[in-house]
Design an enzyme around this catalytic site. Sequence first.
Site, mmCIF file in Angstrom:
data_model
loop_
_atom_site.group_PDB
_atom_site.id
_atom_site.type_symbol
_atom_site.label_atom_id
_atom_site.label_comp_id
_atom_site.label_asym_id
_atom_site.label_seq_id
_atom_site.Cartn_x
_atom_site.Cartn_y
_atom_site.Cartn_z
ATOM 1 C CE LYS A 279 -41.133 21.374 -48.079
ATOM 2 N NZ LYS A 279 -40.861 19.936 -47.967
ATOM 3 N NE ARG A 353 -31.239 15.789 -50.696
ATOM 4 C CZ ARG A 353 -31.958 14.688 -50.561
ATOM 5 N NH1 ARG A 353 -31.659 13.611 -51.256
ATOM 6 N NH2 ARG A 353 -32.986 14.645 -49.735
HETATM 7 N N1 BES Z 1 -36.984 20.871 -45.385
HETATM 8 C C1 BES Z 1 -37.445 19.628 -45.870
HETATM 9 C C2 BES Z 1 -37.414 18.519 -44.813
HETATM 10 C C3 BES Z 1 -38.308 18.709 -43.621
HETATM 11 C C4 BES Z 1 -39.586 18.187 -43.612
HETATM 12 C C5 BES Z 1 -37.848 19.338 -42.489
HETATM 13 C C6 BES Z 1 -40.394 18.337 -42.492
HETATM 14 C C7 BES Z 1 -38.647 19.490 -41.372
HETATM 15 C C8 BES Z 1 -39.913 18.987 -41.374
HETATM 16 C C9 BES Z 1 -36.570 19.181 -47.036
HETATM 17 O O1 BES Z 1 -36.072 20.193 -47.838
HETATM 18 C C10 BES Z 1 -37.422 18.330 -47.928
HETATM 19 O O2 BES Z 1 -38.353 18.842 -48.459
HETATM 20 N N2 BES Z 1 -37.065 17.050 -48.040
HETATM 21 C C11 BES Z 1 -37.798 16.151 -48.848
HETATM 22 C C12 BES Z 1 -36.802 15.319 -49.609
HETATM 23 C C13 BES Z 1 -37.423 14.495 -50.706
HETATM 24 C C14 BES Z 1 -37.950 15.395 -51.799
HETATM 25 C C15 BES Z 1 -36.365 13.570 -51.252
HETATM 26 C C16 BES Z 1 -38.660 15.286 -47.935
HETATM 27 O O3 BES Z 1 -38.228 14.956 -46.821
HETATM 28 O O4 BES Z 1 -39.775 14.989 -48.309
HETATM 29 MN MN MN Z 2 -37.382 20.771 -49.362
#
Ligand code: BES
Ligand code: MN
Length: 499
Positions: A279, A353
Amino acid sequence: MQIEVTSGELAAQDVDTIVVSVPEGSRRPGGAAGAINTASGGAINTMIASGAIRLSDGALTPVPVGDEIAARRAFVHGLGDRSKLTPRRTRSQAGALSRALRGVDAGSVAIAAQPDWLGSDLERGGQAIAEGFTLGLYRFDQHHTRSQDRPSGTVASLLIVERSERRAARVRAGVERGVIMGEAQNLTRDLANSPANLMTPTDMAARAQEIAEATGLECEIIEREEAERLGMGSYLSVAQGSDQPPKFIVLRYRGAPGRRSVALIGKGITFDSGGISIKPAGGMERMKADMSGAAAVLGAMQAIARLAPTINVTGIAPCTENLPNGSATKPGDVFYAMDGQSVEVINTDAEGRLVLADALGYARAHNCSPLIDVATLTGAMSIALGNVRAGVFANNDRLFRDLDRAGDEAGEPIWRFPLDDEYDNQIKSDVADIKNTGGRGAGSITAAKFLQRFAHDTPWAHFDIAGVMDNDRDRGEKVKGVAGTATRTLVEYVLARAG
Ligand code: BES
Ligand code: MN
Ligand code: ZN
């Protein structure tokens, strides 16, 4: 803070501070407010008439105390429009009031059981007030070492004063439940607010064990080796990039031996760096709360154990960090989940997931039904619904309806999202049975479609709480920081199902 209900006269209570709540438009309020008015030589009615006391939603005005009043200080608390009062509003007002009283260092507080504020269902009204105070006063300040960084005032105790003992008994039953609910959500908040270095999977497991010992739940911790034996390749693919051992937590509540168990499943990523699909740095610290789903399940299980309904509930919290060390999963890697399905990992940041797939598999292998998972799953959900409602998916209308009702009771509104078959095309993999991302469109839905494949035909619902994971300011019973969302909804659902 202690919350109690007593029958008697407000003016006679031996406390530091008394509070009378008055709806907007009242010129000569009766009940406890009338009694305080008389004791203060008519000051309250005069001040209302002159506009010195405002009765708008949440207004708090100090009023003089007469000789017949035992307390040192008295306040009039505005309830706003009486026709707009609902348990949800009462909870919210109680939360704001609790902090306003702390701001004036109210000490021990007695408040009149105002009938409009309690509403027609005295138990629900009492519960709402107790939840409001318990949640509203919450602070995560255990790592502030200097006292000036903590709130200086206190609300040491709350006494709700009702004239009739018959009514007081019903309010008291609600208050007892509300305190258990509020304390459960505060436990969730403590776990999820804790920094990731102090709330590792090992810490989560230790906390689960403490909760179990204190409440009589059964606790089982599935270690990495056993998870390997069970074939949890999807869950372990996330854990392999971290030096912290993963902990797959199972808490069991048995209130109805012989019957099938409800499964409450929470995503337990104690820190989500994204893994190899790392990230951006900005705001990454928020990802200490990526175990909010697991925390909500632990909090809910504590409340369920304390409330002892006639039902079986299995709390499941697959915990691991998502970090990019030398053994981390690489985009393109393929893993086998517990139910035998193969998964291609396109993006290691879509890890929630992956851990939930095996938690659903575990719950199904243990014959649980329905399956309810809670997860900070997709950033897309906060784009869709913002910070107000959680998005919920369900393969079963009845289950959704019951959860919708539970969310309303808890003041945690939800909104249903679709699961059309057509979305499956987005998560078809060229090399495995399924892939873990579905491209730009409908990110929250394709994440849910992924989970649905692991729920198979078992009744299942999925809460995506990413948008309501935290609050940017204090508002009603909500306080700034990680929210603890879904804890009380899960408990309300379980209580209603138990009947
Ligand atoms: N934990 C994150 C989602 C999240 C983002 C929760 C901001 C709370 C606040 C999750 O694991 C994630 O990173 N999701 C990605 C999915 C994508 C790679 C398909 C996302 O939402 O960008
Ligand atoms: Mn994630
Ligand atoms: Zn995540």
